[in-house]
Design an enzyme around this catalytic site. Structure first.
Site, PDB file in Angstrom:
ATOM      1  N   GLY A  89      54.280  -7.933 -24.940  1.00 46.51           N
ATOM      2  CA  GLY A  89      55.468  -7.106 -24.670  1.00 46.51           C
ATOM      3  C   GLY A  89      56.661  -7.539 -25.493  1.00 46.51           C
ATOM      4  NE  ARG A  92      61.062 -12.737 -31.510  1.00 44.94           N
ATOM      5  CZ  ARG A  92      61.030 -13.538 -32.549  1.00 44.94           C
ATOM      6  NH1 ARG A  92      62.040 -14.351 -32.775  1.00 44.94           N
ATOM      7  NH2 ARG A  92      60.007 -13.547 -33.360  1.00 44.94           N
ATOM      8  CE  LYS A 111      61.367  -9.929 -34.422  1.00 45.87           C
ATOM      9  NZ  LYS A 111      60.368  -9.696 -35.478  1.00 45.87           N
ATOM     10  CG  ASP A 123      64.466 -18.891 -27.780  1.00 44.47           C
ATOM     11  OD1 ASP A 123      63.962 -17.842 -28.250  1.00 44.47           O
ATOM     12  OD2 ASP A 123      64.866 -19.824 -28.490  1.00 44.47           O
ATOM     13  NE  ARG A 174      61.841  -4.783 -34.828  1.00 46.92           N
ATOM     14  CZ  ARG A 174      60.688  -5.359 -34.538  1.00 46.92           C
ATOM     15  NH1 ARG A 174      60.037  -6.031 -35.473  1.00 46.92           N
ATOM     16  NH2 ARG A 174      60.161  -5.265 -33.341  1.00 46.92           N
ATOM     17  NE  ARG A 181      55.438  -3.338 -30.580  1.00 46.87           N
ATOM     18  CZ  ARG A 181      55.966  -4.255 -31.356  1.00 46.87           C
ATOM     19  NH1 ARG A 181      55.202  -5.182 -31.865  1.00 46.87           N
ATOM     20  NH2 ARG A 181      57.252  -4.259 -31.609  1.00 46.87           N
ATOM     21  CG  ASP A 250      50.774  -8.513 -30.856  1.00 54.12           C
ATOM     22  OD1 ASP A 250      49.679  -8.915 -31.286  1.00 54.12           O
ATOM     23  OD2 ASP A 250      51.815  -9.185 -30.939  1.00 54.12           O
ATOM     24  CG  ASN A 251      52.689  -8.305 -34.858  1.00 55.12           C
ATOM     25  OD1 ASN A 251      53.472  -8.065 -33.937  1.00 55.12           O
ATOM     26  ND2 ASN A 251      52.440  -9.530 -35.274  1.00 55.12           N
ATOM     27  CG  ASP A 260      56.707  -7.479 -34.968  1.00 60.53           C
ATOM     28  OD1 ASP A 260      57.804  -6.899 -34.883  1.00 60.53           O
ATOM     29  OD2 ASP A 260      56.120  -7.969 -33.991  1.00 60.53           O
TER      30      ASP A 260
END
Ligand code: AMP
Ligand code: MG
Length: 493
Positions: A89, A92, A111, A123, A174, A181, A250-251, A260
């Site tokens: 998911g 960030r 992002k 983080d 972005r 995806r 996922d990319n 990504d």
């Protein structure tokens, strides 16, 4: 227009709540403007000059959410390095919504805008270093004519972020029509949630593949078209020497866009097995593996879509389309790169493939700089003129090997009655002089880390016109300096 007037819509937010979490970005202390892309701004219908204003910096650093925005983070899953990784998911990334520009609605996504329910151990931040790389490469790829997400803007803050060393936070805005995806579909499939799977597929078809709506089996056609787009995107990568570095599912964009930008690289000394990502020790995503891995990723998508497609044989046939879509696109791009304008007759195509293979083999054996080779190839004359060939020939240690190949190439050019001046110009429009070499990005990053963003601006301006001679920027087309041979890029971002 002030930032509060931004006329955001959000079609993704109309999907049921299971597809995302609504949340606010986490503000950063004293955000500052780093750079903006005026070409990306135009695509979103924005005035590039306004982007450096305080109110826009506040929005695009996540410090202020305009009234019409409905920020959210999307859920997805995926295969990472060939293994099922479960839920990932937007850990960030936060979608602000979409703005309509000349090419239709564009989603704007921050992002590095703070933690989300999908942050796992992360983080929620992105560092200035990796954000500069993503910003510049997105725009460089677009200028090269390669399908890609775009980068509108880059902001920074002195807030510290811990990676291998302590770095500072940055947010890259972005843009893409959609950030859905392959992994967005895998997510529902692996949870056995067919209704959500169908909802997502219908959403994607309705908004981004409307031409498939009337098809007998639109889900099958979706798979076939995404497979072809993915294959063509990868043909573009191979033809320009781009390596993505982390081709996890996922990319992989459902629109066939390069998505990504992390530990990517442009091929310099050609090595067909080059691995650009230091973290990828097995070389799963090496240059040569990008082609089969792209296909593998389409299989993962097919697997997820199968409950909707309901016809295994047809799905397999759709996946087979990868090979031809890749081959045709790569063939087309290679012909253009070599300045060949005839490809019709099949015996000539076969002979041309042998010419290309011999060329790549020589380039590999001689570690020839990928970008310089093709650019200089355009200067070759049909009449054997040693002085004109010298800059190209000098790239090879094996001069006799090069000379033998050049004989074949010249013969091929003569066969189609190629004209030096015409070919030279055509080749300069497809073989870039300027690509985002790691050392160029690194120089801009180091300056930016010291508060000087001029090199980011300069590189953006150069890379927006990769095919132009730009004689004043000759140094940016040069081989990497010695210090750059120690540069390593990893997943750390
Ligand atoms: P990537 O390899 O960058 O495509 O990221 C894989 C997954 O890790 C995605 O779900 C990202 O959102 C997540 N991720 C990467 N870096 C961070 C971070 N610093 N904080 C939170 N999530 C992250
Ligand atoms: Mg990712």
């Amino acid at each position: 227009m002030t930032a509060d007037d931004l006329p955001f819509d959000n079609s993704f937010a109309e999907l049921p709540p299971a597809f995302y979490t609504r949340l606010m970005p986490t503000p950063l202390p004293a955000p500052y403007f780093v750079a903006a892309s005026s070409q990306a701004a135009a695509l979103a219908g924005l005035d590039p000059a306004a982007l450096s204003q305080e109110d826009f910096v506040a929005v695009f650093s996540g410090n202020h959410v305009p009234p019409r925005s409905q920020p959210l983070s999307a859920v997805y899953s995926g295969h990472q390095f060939g293994h099922w990784a479960g839920q990932l998911g937007d850990g960030r990334a936060i979608l602000l919504g979409e703005l309509s520009g000349p090419a239709g609605p564009m989603e704007l996504q921050l992002k590095g805008a703070g933690m989300t329910p999908y942050s796992r151990m992360g983080d929620g931040r992105a560092v200035l270093r990796s954000s500069i790389r993503e910003f510049l490469c997105s725009e460089a790829m677009a200028a090269l004519g390669i399908p890609t997400t775009r980068a509108l803007m880059l902001t920074g803050s002195h807030q510290q972020v811990v990676r291998e060393t302590i770095e500072t936070a940055s947010v890259v805005t972005r843009m893409a029509p959609s950030f859905v995806r392959f992994g967005s579909f895998e997510h529902w499939h692996y949870r056995g949630k067919q209704e959500e799977l169908r909802t997502l597929a219908d959403y994607v078809i309705r908004n981004f593949y409307p031409e498939l709506q009337g098809a007998e089996n639109p889900y099958l056609e979706l798979l076939a078209e995404v497979t072809r787009r993915t294959a063509r995107m990868i043909a573009h990568w191979q033809a320009v020497g781009f390596m993505h570095g982390v081709m996890n599912t996922d990319n992989m964009s459902i629109l066939g866009l390069t998505l990504d930008y992390g530990p990517f690289g442009f091929m310099e000394a050609f090595d067909v097995d080059h691995i650009c990502n230091h973290t990828d020790q097995g070389g799963r995503y090496s240059y040569s593996n990008q082609v089969p891995v792209g296909h593998w990723n389409c299989y993962a998508l097919a697997n997820a879509l199968l409950p909707l497609i309901q016809d295994k044989d047809a799905a397999e046939a759709a996946l087979d389309g990868y090979v031809d879509a890749y081959g045709d696109k790569f063939d087309e791009l290679m012909h253009a790169k070599l300045g060949l304008s005839t490809t019709q007759e099949s015996d000539m195509r076969v002979a041309d493939r042998a010419l290309f293979d011999a060329m790549f083999k020589l380039m590999h054996e001689n570690h020839v700089d990928f970008t310089l080779f093709f650019r200089r190839l355009g200067d070759m004359r049909i009449a054997d003129r040693a002085e004109a060939d010298a800059p190209l020939r000098d790239l090879f240690l094996d001069r006799p090997g090069f000379d033998a190949w050049a004989v074949e190439y010249r013969a091929r050019l003569r066969r189609e009655g190629s004209l030096d001046a015409v070919r030279r110009e055509a080749m300069a429009r497809v073989n870039p002089k300027y690509v985002l070499r790691n050392y160029l990005a690194q120089t801009a990053i180091e300056k930016a880390q010291n508060g000087d963003f001029s090199e980011v601006h300069k590189l953006l301006a150069i890379l927006e016109h990769p095919f132009d001679e730009q004689a004043e920027n000759e140094a940016y087309a040069a081989l990497p300096p010695d210090w750059a041979s120690h540069l390593e890029v990893s997943c750390s971002s």
